[in-house]
Design an enzyme around this catalytic site. Sequence first.
Site, mmCIF file in Angstrom:
data_model
loop_
_atom_site.group_PDB
_atom_site.id
_atom_site.type_symbol
_atom_site.label_atom_id
_atom_site.label_comp_id
_atom_site.label_asym_id
_atom_site.label_seq_id
_atom_site.Cartn_x
_atom_site.Cartn_y
_atom_site.Cartn_z
ATOM 1 N N THR A 240 -11.594 10.840 -10.531
ATOM 2 C CA THR A 240 -10.810 11.559 -11.587
ATOM 3 C C THR A 240 -9.317 11.177 -11.530
ATOM 4 O O THR A 240 -8.818 11.219 -10.476
ATOM 5 C CB THR A 240 -11.288 13.137 -11.595
ATOM 6 N N CYS A 328 5.084 7.808 9.187
ATOM 7 C CA CYS A 328 3.746 7.767 9.684
ATOM 8 C C CYS A 328 3.460 7.498 11.104
ATOM 9 O O CYS A 328 2.578 7.988 11.971
ATOM 10 C CB CYS A 328 2.710 6.717 8.942
HETATM 11 C C1 LIG Z 1 6.351 -0.059 3.177
HETATM 12 C C2 LIG Z 1 5.399 1.134 2.838
HETATM 13 N N1 LIG Z 1 4.048 0.729 2.347
HETATM 14 C C3 LIG Z 1 3.195 1.809 2.306
HETATM 15 C C4 LIG Z 1 3.440 3.195 2.314
HETATM 16 C C5 LIG Z 1 2.494 4.258 1.961
HETATM 17 O O1 LIG Z 1 2.576 4.807 0.877
HETATM 18 P P1 LIG Z 1 2.145 5.998 0.629
HETATM 19 O O2 LIG Z 1 2.836 7.079 1.302
HETATM 20 O O3 LIG Z 1 2.220 6.458 -0.863
HETATM 21 O O4 LIG Z 1 0.667 5.999 0.965
HETATM 22 C C6 LIG Z 1 4.794 3.535 2.994
HETATM 23 C C7 LIG Z 1 5.300 4.792 3.133
HETATM 24 O O5 LIG Z 1 5.862 5.276 4.067
HETATM 25 C C8 LIG Z 1 5.708 2.359 3.120
HETATM 26 O O6 LIG Z 1 6.967 2.678 3.445
#
Ligand SMILES: Cc1ncc(COP(=O)(O)O)c(C=O)c1O
Length: 392
Positions: A240, A328
């Site tokens: 959705t 991350c």
């Molecule tokens: C270069 C890059 N790609 C992908 C992502 C992931 O994006 P999202 O947080 O929207 O999943 C990030 C987030 O830190 C990023 O810096």
Amino acid sequence: MERKIYLDNASTTYVSNEVLNEMIPCFNTIYGNAGSLHSFGRDAVAIIDRARDRVKDAINASKANEIYFTSGGTEADNWAILGVARANVNKGKHIITSKIEHHAVLHACQQLEKEGFEVTYLPVDENGLVSLPDLLHAIRKDTTLISIMTVNNEVGTIQNIKAIAKIAHDYGIYFHTDAVQAIGHVKMDVQDMEIDLMSMSSHKIHGPKGVGALYIKNGVRIDNITYGGQDQERGKRAGTENVPGIAGFGKAIEIAVRNQLVNNRKLKNIRDYFLEKLKEKVEFFQINGHPHQKSNAILNISFYGIEGESVMMLLDLAGICVSTASACTSKSLLPSHVLQAMGVPDEIAQGSIRISFGTNISKSDVDYVVDEIQKVVAKLRAISPIQPGRLN
Ligand SMILES: Cc1ncc(COP(=O)(O)O)c(C=O)c1O
């Protein structure tokens, strides 16, 4: 009141008022399911169509139906990599990427390896750039996809995307770029740059979290990675639709691209002022990333002889928010895969922090931050067994 200074905009940004105002009606007034055939559903579709047009215009796609909304940059990256590789196995099972991609790309590539694909991870030079001769050398008859990010999220280096895309097409290979850190900082024109697939995320540009998009040029062969509602996103992405998120993202990307030139100038001034002050007050550090070809928003600094993690934590006590690597991975103590690929020795990489500026930072904020960095670095060096001068 305690002073708070947020310098972690590459991790995420606040939602701007204009974006918030665009979203609010979608929570309690226009709250229909875009899949419903009644007027509430049609109103939701109208909101999504408007956002799709805004994304299309922001990246100069030729058609709005080339934009597919996703749950963010991660899903867009996963989809591009897994979807294109799996849909083109009749041509081959080899793809090319770089060692400094975001884990949303790297882990998708590792998944493909488990499925019997081969992946070439291109090295980068000391500035974080992929070399075009290396790329040419890696291309094989069975290569189906090249995926290289536009702006690196840890050091800010900007790749030569147009040239890379041209090479891909000379060999009949699809080209994908992760433009999550590029939107709003680098002009992304998918037609001019000959991009086949491009990942975007809303929360890096003052939009809400949990929404993004994948641009897929019409004609690109790509498999789905989500299964469910067959009409959602024209049968390609089930689930959705997140109408408030999509509305917010549409507004956010429109504003980011409209203000790009002005914001870039502001960010450059802030960054240059910061560096000037830092050089005045702190010794023995290096800036990682390309000296010129880089985002004005991101600064990766290694302080010799101390741990970046400790710098980050002590700055946090002073109300200053920075990060050690990407958001991350910032909870892991492993040296950054990006700095490693750039050949930064582990003992130097361990001393690095990432500062990512927003346009709301003033000179007085910068003065405060540099003063605090000076104190924190001095405090940590006083108890460090390593003499920083030796690492220079
Ligand atoms: C270069 C890059 N790609 C992908 C992502 C992931 O994006 P999202 O947080 O929207 O999943 C990030 C987030 O830190 C990023 O810096």
